[in-house]
Motif scaffolding. Structure first.
Motif, PDB file in Angstrom:
ATOM      1  N   SER A 162      15.372   1.498 -10.281  1.00  0.00           N
ATOM      2  CA  SER A 162      15.610   0.385  -9.363  1.00  0.00           C
ATOM      3  C   SER A 162      14.610   0.394  -8.203  1.00  0.00           C
ATOM      4  CB  SER A 162      17.056   0.496  -8.861  1.00  0.00           C
ATOM      5  OG  SER A 162      17.216  -0.259  -7.704  1.00  0.00           O
ATOM      6  N   ILE A 163      14.338   1.574  -7.645  1.00  0.00           N
ATOM      7  CA  ILE A 163      13.377   1.680  -6.538  1.00  0.00           C
ATOM      8  C   ILE A 163      11.966   1.307  -7.014  1.00  0.00           C
ATOM      9  CG2 ILE A 163      12.168   3.370  -5.064  1.00  0.00           C
ATOM     10  CD1 ILE A 163      14.893   4.753  -4.643  1.00  0.00           C
ATOM     11  N   VAL A 164      11.596   1.784  -8.186  1.00  0.00           N
ATOM     12  CA  VAL A 164      10.259   1.492  -8.718  1.00  0.00           C
ATOM     13  C   VAL A 164      10.129  -0.010  -9.000  1.00  0.00           C
ATOM     14  CG1 VAL A 164       8.685   1.892 -10.666  1.00  0.00           C
ATOM     15  CG2 VAL A 164       9.904   3.819  -9.633  1.00  0.00           C
ATOM     16  N   GLN A 165      11.146  -0.569  -9.637  1.00  0.00           N
ATOM     17  CA  GLN A 165      11.162  -2.005  -9.965  1.00  0.00           C
ATOM     18  C   GLN A 165      10.985  -2.851  -8.699  1.00  0.00           C
ATOM     19  OE1 GLN A 165      12.163  -3.326 -13.328  1.00  0.00           O
ATOM     20  NE2 GLN A 165      11.293  -5.177 -12.442  1.00  0.00           N
ATOM     21  N   ASP A 166      11.794  -2.567  -7.688  1.00  0.00           N
ATOM     22  CA  ASP A 166      11.722  -3.344  -6.436  1.00  0.00           C
ATOM     23  C   ASP A 166      10.370  -3.178  -5.758  1.00  0.00           C
ATOM     24  OD1 ASP A 166      14.247  -4.200  -6.854  1.00  0.00           O
ATOM     25  OD2 ASP A 166      15.193  -2.967  -5.298  1.00  0.00           O
ATOM     26  N   SER A 167       9.867  -1.948  -5.735  1.00  0.00           N
ATOM     27  CA  SER A 167       8.616  -1.679  -5.019  1.00  0.00           C
ATOM     28  C   SER A 167       7.431  -2.381  -5.679  1.00  0.00           C
ATOM     29  CB  SER A 167       8.351  -0.171  -4.972  1.00  0.00           C
ATOM     30  OG  SER A 167       9.406   0.499  -4.331  1.00  0.00           O
ATOM     31  N   LEU A 168       7.413  -2.421  -7.007  1.00  0.00           N
ATOM     32  CA  LEU A 168       6.230  -2.927  -7.725  1.00  0.00           C
ATOM     33  C   LEU A 168       6.250  -4.440  -7.962  1.00  0.00           C
ATOM     34  CD1 LEU A 168       5.598  -0.102 -10.371  1.00  0.00           C
ATOM     35  CD2 LEU A 168       4.511  -0.417  -8.148  1.00  0.00           C
ATOM     36  N   ARG A 169       7.356  -5.089  -7.533  1.00  0.00           N
ATOM     37  CA  ARG A 169       7.485  -6.525  -7.796  1.00  0.00           C
ATOM     38  C   ARG A 169       6.247  -7.335  -7.386  1.00  0.00           C
ATOM     39  NH1 ARG A 169      12.409  -8.130  -9.399  1.00  0.00           N
ATOM     40  NH2 ARG A 169      13.425  -6.458  -8.243  1.00  0.00           N
ATOM     41  N   PRO A 170       5.671  -7.100  -6.196  1.00  0.00           N
ATOM     42  CA  PRO A 170       4.493  -7.900  -5.805  1.00  0.00           C
ATOM     43  C   PRO A 170       3.320  -7.789  -6.784  1.00  0.00           C
ATOM     44  CG  PRO A 170       5.322  -6.642  -3.930  1.00  0.00           C
ATOM     45  CD  PRO A 170       6.077  -6.163  -5.125  1.00  0.00           C
ATOM     46  N   LEU A 171       3.169  -6.611  -7.393  1.00  0.00           N
ATOM     47  CA  LEU A 171       2.047  -6.434  -8.329  1.00  0.00           C
ATOM     48  C   LEU A 171       2.312  -7.086  -9.678  1.00  0.00           C
ATOM     49  CD1 LEU A 171       0.766  -2.760  -7.921  1.00  0.00           C
ATOM     50  CD2 LEU A 171      -0.256  -4.867  -7.057  1.00  0.00           C
ATOM     51  N   GLN A 172       3.590  -7.167 -10.047  1.00  0.00           N
ATOM     52  CA  GLN A 172       3.923  -7.736 -11.361  1.00  0.00           C
ATOM     53  C   GLN A 172       3.559  -9.216 -11.434  1.00  0.00           C
ATOM     54  OE1 GLN A 172       8.064  -6.103 -11.225  1.00  0.00           O
ATOM     55  NE2 GLN A 172       7.696  -5.738 -13.405  1.00  0.00           N
ATOM     56  N   LYS A 173       3.520  -9.857 -10.261  1.00  0.00           N
ATOM     57  CA  LYS A 173       3.218 -11.304 -10.236  1.00  0.00           C
ATOM     58  C   LYS A 173       1.734 -11.591 -10.421  1.00  0.00           C
ATOM     59  CE  LYS A 173       7.006 -12.199  -7.040  1.00  0.00           C
ATOM     60  NZ  LYS A 173       7.296 -12.176  -5.591  1.00  0.00           N
ATOM     61  N   ILE A 174       0.889 -10.565 -10.259  1.00  0.00           N
ATOM     62  CA  ILE A 174      -0.563 -10.789 -10.288  1.00  0.00           C
ATOM     63  C   ILE A 174      -1.071 -10.828 -11.732  1.00  0.00           C
ATOM     64  CG2 ILE A 174      -2.784  -9.759  -9.660  1.00  0.00           C
ATOM     65  CD1 ILE A 174      -1.279  -8.578  -7.195  1.00  0.00           C
TER      66      ILE A 174
END
Lengths: 270, 270
Positions: A162-174
């Motif tokens: 959950s922490i990894v998912q939330d933290s990396l969200r901005p990069l997943q959109k790129i």
């Protein structure tokens, strides 16, 4: 040439570099020092990071090391150049190896970097990448929750995911980013979780693996590779809690290490 | 720092190293010399390989190069150490980079090496691998037909597939080998064919990619990285047929190169 390679980190993250050094250079002897008591370094001001790093270096220099590996991205960002200038032995950090590996791997010339606040704030990866390849596109993201999570021993499971998912969200959109540098030596410990979150189209670069590879080159070019063919004897030191450190060490190496000891730095926690 | 990196090879194989140097170090300027007239070096006696290599080196030293890349495995096997000792600039070969990359990649610690008769006969890869990691298992195979085939421009199709298939048969029978070093800079040109023959369980290591990566490190450590941010201007020289050389060059780079010229070495073909 029985002198050891010195490895320093703010805590347990550098153990991933030590693991790779042992795997890729099994003849070499390591002396590892993790400043677990004062970890994380990421959010600290530059002067503290430099002071703490020099204290670790002084400790290892008394052990007659033949090379120093700064196995901490934050410490590399702030002290690599001065240590290279002032120490009489080769000094390598973890930023340039990760940058060079990313340049080798990326096909889209669009690279992501995750790291601590200190590392990302220093812009050290983007600078290292663009110095070599000026037109490379770099997206950087600080993930300040990862290091404390790993140091607590939370390395998988729902909370970690959950922490990894939330933290990396901005990069997943790129879109178009095909390579992600794990710009903190703690991150390879949770590499599987990061890989699941980022998906198969993004190749992860472990600065730990790449740093060990570069250490091998530097030892060779300086004629200080241990060629005796004997397995090295390793020493591990931590400034913090010995049990937590042992737990994570045993998990990373999947075996008991030769010597794990406590050590106190000159200066107390700030 | 506008001085060029010198790159030498027995023919066109080193162009795969040049390609990777240009991709991974776009600011750098290259001067390439391929001794196509006297290619292949693989089956020649040591004294000829050393003489020819030194002739190429003398030519490039008149161009004031800042680093020398021996982009030929055979020449590396026989001349790396003396060139490193005698030249006033950093010299890197293609064998150690491939060996270090294989050690990083292999999980089974069982590596295959293919190369020319000269390279395989010299046992240079096995020595490089075992010096670093004594218990690594190495299977070597000379593939003497590959270089003449590539130099003729036969880079795919039925004939190429058939030669590669027949040559690699002894390695296909070996179990547990998870990594194969392309121990000749000509081989990345037919990498796709080799990969099809060996199958997905064997990871190929291109000594070309890895050498460019190590060149980047050595430039950095010696403070001679070109940091101007300008694309380098390249020169190519061949001792052989200019049209064949141009054909293969254009195929590898998928663009016309700045300058391709003929050059004559001091000594005639032996």
């Amino acid at each position: 040439m029985d002198r050891a390679i010195g490895v320093i980190d703010s805590g347990v993250g550098g153990l991933t570099v030590a693991y790779e050094l042992m795997r890729q250079l099994p003849n070499e002897r390591l002396i590892y020092l993790g400043d677990t008591l004062r970890c994380p370094y990421g959010p600290r001001p530059e002067i503290e990071i430099r002071t703490f790093t020099w204290e670790m270096v002084h400790f290892l220099m008394t052990k007659n090391i033949k090379m120093l590996v700064i196995a901490c991205n934050t410490a590399t960002a702030f002290t690599l150049q001065e240590l290279q200038k002032q120490l009489p032995i080769p000094v390598i950090g973890v930023i340039q190896p990760g940058a060079r590996a990313a340049i080798k791997v990326t096909e889209s010339d669009h690279v992501g970097v995750i790291g601590t606040q200190g590392t990302i704030g220093s812009d050290a990866y983007a600078k290292a990448l663009k110095t070599i390849k000026p037109d490379i596109k770099v997206d950087s993201l600080a993930c300040p929750l990862f290091v404390p999570m790993v140091e607590k021993g939370i390395l998988d499971g729902v909370q970690c995911q959950s922490i990894v998912q939330d933290s990396l969200r901005p990069l997943q959109k790129i879109t178009g980013m095909d390579t992600l540098i794990l710009g903190c030596t703690h991150y390879p410990i949770i590499k599987d979780v990061i890989s699941r979150v980022m998906g198969p189209s993004v190749q992860l670069i472990s600065s730990s693996e790449e740093t060990a590879r570069e250490a091998s080159i530097i030892l060779d070019m300086n004629g200080i590779l241990n060629k005796t063919g004997h397995r090295g004897y390793h020493e591990f030191y931590t400034t913090g809690n010995l049990d937590t450190f042992k737990k994570i060490t045993n998990r990373i190496f999947a075996e008991s290490m030769d010597t794990i000891q406590s050590v106190t730095m000159e200066r107390a926690v700030i």
